[in-house]
Design a protein around this motif. Structure first.
Motif, mmCIF file in Angstrom:
data_model
loop_
_atom_site.group_PDB
_atom_site.id
_atom_site.type_symbol
_atom_site.label_atom_id
_atom_site.label_comp_id
_atom_site.label_asym_id
_atom_site.label_seq_id
_atom_site.Cartn_x
_atom_site.Cartn_y
_atom_site.Cartn_z
ATOM 1 N N MET A 91 0.618 -1.345 0.236
ATOM 2 C CA MET A 91 -0.091 0.120 -0.191
ATOM 3 C C MET A 91 0.702 0.897 0.147
ATOM 4 S SD MET A 91 -3.194 1.297 2.720
ATOM 5 C CE MET A 91 -3.952 -0.798 2.790
ATOM 6 N N ALA A 92 0.253 2.595 -1.044
ATOM 7 C CA ALA A 92 1.353 3.383 -1.180
ATOM 8 C C ALA A 92 0.761 4.797 -1.701
ATOM 9 C CB ALA A 92 2.558 2.896 -1.921
ATOM 10 N N THR A 93 1.307 5.149 -1.037
ATOM 11 C CA THR A 93 0.515 7.330 -2.168
ATOM 12 C C THR A 93 1.127 7.276 -3.059
ATOM 13 O OG1 THR A 93 1.535 8.186 0.267
ATOM 14 C CG2 THR A 93 1.233 9.458 -1.340
ATOM 15 N N PRO A 94 0.219 7.361 -4.689
ATOM 16 C CA PRO A 94 0.185 7.426 -5.572
ATOM 17 C C PRO A 94 1.403 8.344 -5.818
ATOM 18 C CG PRO A 94 -1.717 7.705 -4.853
ATOM 19 C CD PRO A 94 -1.505 7.687 -3.945
ATOM 20 N N LEU A 95 2.611 8.198 -7.147
ATOM 21 C CA LEU A 95 2.861 9.020 -7.528
ATOM 22 C C LEU A 95 2.463 9.981 -7.672
ATOM 23 C CD1 LEU A 95 5.405 6.283 -8.983
ATOM 24 C CD2 LEU A 95 5.705 6.982 -6.972
ATOM 25 N N THR A 96 4.203 11.525 -7.829
ATOM 26 C CA THR A 96 3.259 12.760 -8.564
ATOM 27 C C THR A 96 3.325 12.331 -10.038
ATOM 28 O OG1 THR A 96 5.508 13.543 -8.133
ATOM 29 C CG2 THR A 96 3.951 14.287 -6.659
ATOM 30 N N GLY A 97 3.160 13.620 -11.170
ATOM 31 C CA GLY A 97 3.377 13.046 -12.018
ATOM 32 C C GLY A 97 4.526 12.940 -12.159
ATOM 33 N N THR A 98 5.694 13.976 -11.629
ATOM 34 C CA THR A 98 6.746 14.159 -12.371
ATOM 35 C C THR A 98 7.183 12.930 -11.717
ATOM 36 O OG1 THR A 98 6.807 16.784 -12.039
ATOM 37 C CG2 THR A 98 9.047 15.375 -11.139
ATOM 38 N N GLN A 99 7.498 11.868 -10.714
ATOM 39 C CA GLN A 99 7.506 10.858 -10.112
ATOM 40 C C GLN A 99 7.680 9.817 -10.948
ATOM 41 O OE1 GLN A 99 5.843 10.408 -6.380
ATOM 42 N NE2 GLN A 99 7.639 11.295 -5.394
ATOM 43 N N LEU A 100 6.033 10.246 -10.799
ATOM 44 C CA LEU A 100 6.147 9.051 -12.181
ATOM 45 C C LEU A 100 6.434 9.247 -13.639
ATOM 46 C CD1 LEU A 100 4.240 6.627 -13.134
ATOM 47 C CD2 LEU A 100 2.905 8.069 -14.104
ATOM 48 N N LEU A 101 6.943 10.382 -14.113
ATOM 49 C CA LEU A 101 7.997 10.189 -15.790
ATOM 50 C C LEU A 101 9.072 10.225 -15.097
ATOM 51 C CD1 LEU A 101 7.953 11.690 -18.496
ATOM 52 C CD2 LEU A 101 7.868 13.210 -17.139
ATOM 53 N N ALA A 102 9.789 10.202 -14.189
ATOM 54 C CA ALA A 102 11.076 10.557 -13.527
ATOM 55 C C ALA A 102 11.204 8.315 -13.732
ATOM 56 C CB ALA A 102 11.300 11.135 -12.789
ATOM 57 N N ALA A 103 10.349 7.970 -12.879
ATOM 58 C CA ALA A 103 10.221 6.451 -12.886
ATOM 59 C C ALA A 103 10.102 5.873 -13.801
ATOM 60 C CB ALA A 103 9.350 6.182 -11.851
ATOM 61 N N LEU A 104 9.973 5.841 -15.850
ATOM 62 C CA LEU A 104 9.461 5.120 -16.923
ATOM 63 C C LEU A 104 10.336 5.446 -17.476
ATOM 64 C CD1 LEU A 104 6.006 6.259 -17.334
ATOM 65 C CD2 LEU A 104 7.084 4.144 -16.248
ATOM 66 N N ARG A 105 11.443 6.880 -17.142
ATOM 67 C CA ARG A 105 12.583 7.320 -17.899
ATOM 68 C C ARG A 105 13.914 6.759 -17.299
ATOM 69 N NH1 ARG A 105 10.536 13.372 -19.655
ATOM 70 N NH2 ARG A 105 10.296 12.598 -22.087
ATOM 71 N N ALA A 106 14.005 6.160 -16.258
ATOM 72 C CA ALA A 106 14.411 6.229 -15.185
ATOM 73 C C ALA A 106 14.660 4.313 -15.845
ATOM 74 C CB ALA A 106 14.724 5.693 -13.569
ATOM 75 N N GLU A 107 13.849 3.832 -16.343
ATOM 76 C CA GLU A 107 14.165 2.048 -16.424
ATOM 77 C C GLU A 107 14.364 2.022 -17.321
ATOM 78 O OE1 GLU A 107 14.066 -1.015 -14.861
ATOM 79 O OE2 GLU A 107 13.091 0.310 -13.593
ATOM 80 N N GLY A 108 14.238 3.198 -18.277
ATOM 81 C CA GLY A 108 14.711 3.115 -20.073
ATOM 82 C C GLY A 108 14.171 3.156 -21.141
ATOM 83 N N LEU A 109 12.412 3.740 -20.924
ATOM 84 C CA LEU A 109 11.612 4.004 -21.749
ATOM 85 C C LEU A 109 11.721 5.031 -22.670
ATOM 86 C CD1 LEU A 109 8.809 2.478 -19.263
ATOM 87 C CD2 LEU A 109 9.224 1.079 -21.345
ATOM 88 N N VAL A 110 10.785 5.322 -23.556
ATOM 89 C CA VAL A 110 10.911 6.901 -24.458
ATOM 90 C C VAL A 110 9.276 6.587 -23.170
ATOM 91 C CG1 VAL A 110 10.772 7.489 -26.636
ATOM 92 C CG2 VAL A 110 12.290 5.887 -26.406
ATOM 93 N N VAL A 111 9.289 8.139 -22.626
ATOM 94 C CA VAL A 111 8.297 8.566 -22.714
ATOM 95 C C VAL A 111 7.769 9.791 -23.260
ATOM 96 C CG1 VAL A 111 6.687 9.395 -20.575
ATOM 97 C CG2 VAL A 111 8.408 7.273 -20.771
ATOM 98 N N HIS A 112 6.465 9.818 -23.849
ATOM 99 C CA HIS A 112 5.696 10.964 -24.591
ATOM 100 C C HIS A 112 4.112 11.868 -23.510
ATOM 101 C CE1 HIS A 112 7.565 9.993 -28.215
ATOM 102 N NE2 HIS A 112 7.066 8.552 -27.772
#
Length: 348
Positions: free
Chosen positions: A1-22
């Motif tokens: 159970m966790a507090t949802p990520l902010t938009g900035t945190q979500l974007l950073a997490a995806l890109r840190a995993e090597g993803l191209v994000v639009h």
């Protein structure tokens, strides 16, 4: 159970995993939070769209349907393995599911078969829609499956979850069949292996446009501005050699005027809700002059949807399409628009 990520945190997490994000339109503020709770979150649900075509699928997941308003997920994963963020908050993707499945996800245990429809999944789960017809015949490209793995792993890593926190829609609701075409158990195995190592880091930045922050004009596939094959905007149509003469010698750099005649590109991050600037009003006036007017009351200094739609019209006018005409200015089309410098008349 966790507090949802902010938009900035979500974007950073995806890109840190090597993803191209639009980043699609106003995704950071696009949610259904007024219709129910969002969080605490417990896991990730994977879906297929039952659609084809990136633009149509992304727009559907952003806008929703007449009977189901968008966003219909948080991110759309296309066939090329790129993620399009369409929502940040509660999304209409999971619906009511089985409380016993949720408890298994929380405890990271083997999933029971879903039977009940008594628990709000839109509150508890992130959702990724993967573009696939869902007919059992539409292929799942390797790049797309890798992106599903990375996206789910990124959220698990951000929250400290294990791979059992990732489920398919059909594992949440008994009436669902998605995702169809690959094994969720195999996906979880791959996610577990990925989580045992470090994230691979952001992908190399694109050199096509220089923005490097998501979709926008000048990305792969952008055409219509006379760019030389294989060259970015800085290379377009120019002769070889650093000074344009072909001899490779650097040319003298003329002094920069105190107030250049046109506004320099302020960067994609400048154009988001809440930004108020005379630069935006000046941009709007130029768009009106170019016949790209989507304003009801004339352009003002506050960035809004009318500005975005007008700029998208300008991008299409210059030959950009799809995600490269999302209405968020990029360097190439900005430089062609010739927005007057709002400081040009300032004293001293």
């Amino acid at each position: 159970m966790a507090t949802p990520l902010t938009g900035t945190q979500l974007l950073a997490a995806l890109r840190a995993e090597g993803l191209v994000v639009h980043e699609v339109r106003d995704w950071r503020r696009h949610h259904r939070n007024t219709k129910g709770g969002w969080g605490p979150v417990n896991g990730v649900v994977v879906h297929h769209t039952a659609t084809e075509g990136t633009d149509a699928s992304v727009n559907l997941c952003y806008d929703g349907r007449p009977d189901l308003p968008g966003p219909l997920c948080h991110g759309v994963i296309d066939k090329a393995g790129e993620v399009h963020l369409v929502g940040n908050g509660r999304a209409n993707h999971a619906g009511l599911g089985d409380r016993n499945v949720l408890q298994a996800v929380i405890e990271e245990e083997a999933l029971p078969r879903p039977h009940l429809s008594d628990t709000d999944g839109n509150r508890r789960f992130y959702g990724f829609e993967c573009i696939n017809l869902g007919d059992g015949e539409d292929p799942w490209p390797t790049a797309q499956l890798l992106a599903v793995e990375k996206a789910a792993a990124a959220l698990c890593r951000a929250h400290g979850w294990g791979a059992r926190s990732v489920i398919g829609h059909k594992e949440w609701q008994r009436e669902k069949i998605d995702p169809l075409g690959f094994s969720m158990d195999t996906l979880r195995d791959r996610i577990g292996t990925r989580l045992s190592g470090a994230p691979e880091g952001p992908p190399a930045p694109s050199t096509d446009e220089g923005a490097g922050t998501g979709p926008g004009d000048g990305g792969p596939g952008a055409r219509g501005l006379g760019n030389a094959p294989g060259g970015g905007d800085d290379e377009a149509g120019g002769p070889s050699g650093a000074d344009g003469s072909g001899n490779g010698r650097p040319s003298p750099v003329p002094p920069m005027p105190r107030h250049p005649p046109y506004e320099p590109f302020p960067g994609r991050e400048f154009f988001r809700p809440g930004t108020r600037s005379p630069v935006i009003a000046a941009m709007g006036e130029r768009l009106v002059t170019e016949g790209c007017d989507r304003y009801r009351h004339g352009p003002g200094p506050d960035w809004n949807e009318a500005h975005r739609k007008s700029y998208a019209s300008w991008q299409r006018k210059l030959g950009f399409h799809g995600k490269d005409a999302d209405g968020i200015p990029g360097r190439v089309t900005w430089d062609h628009l010739h927005v007057p410098n709002t400081s040009a008349g300032a004293p001293g």
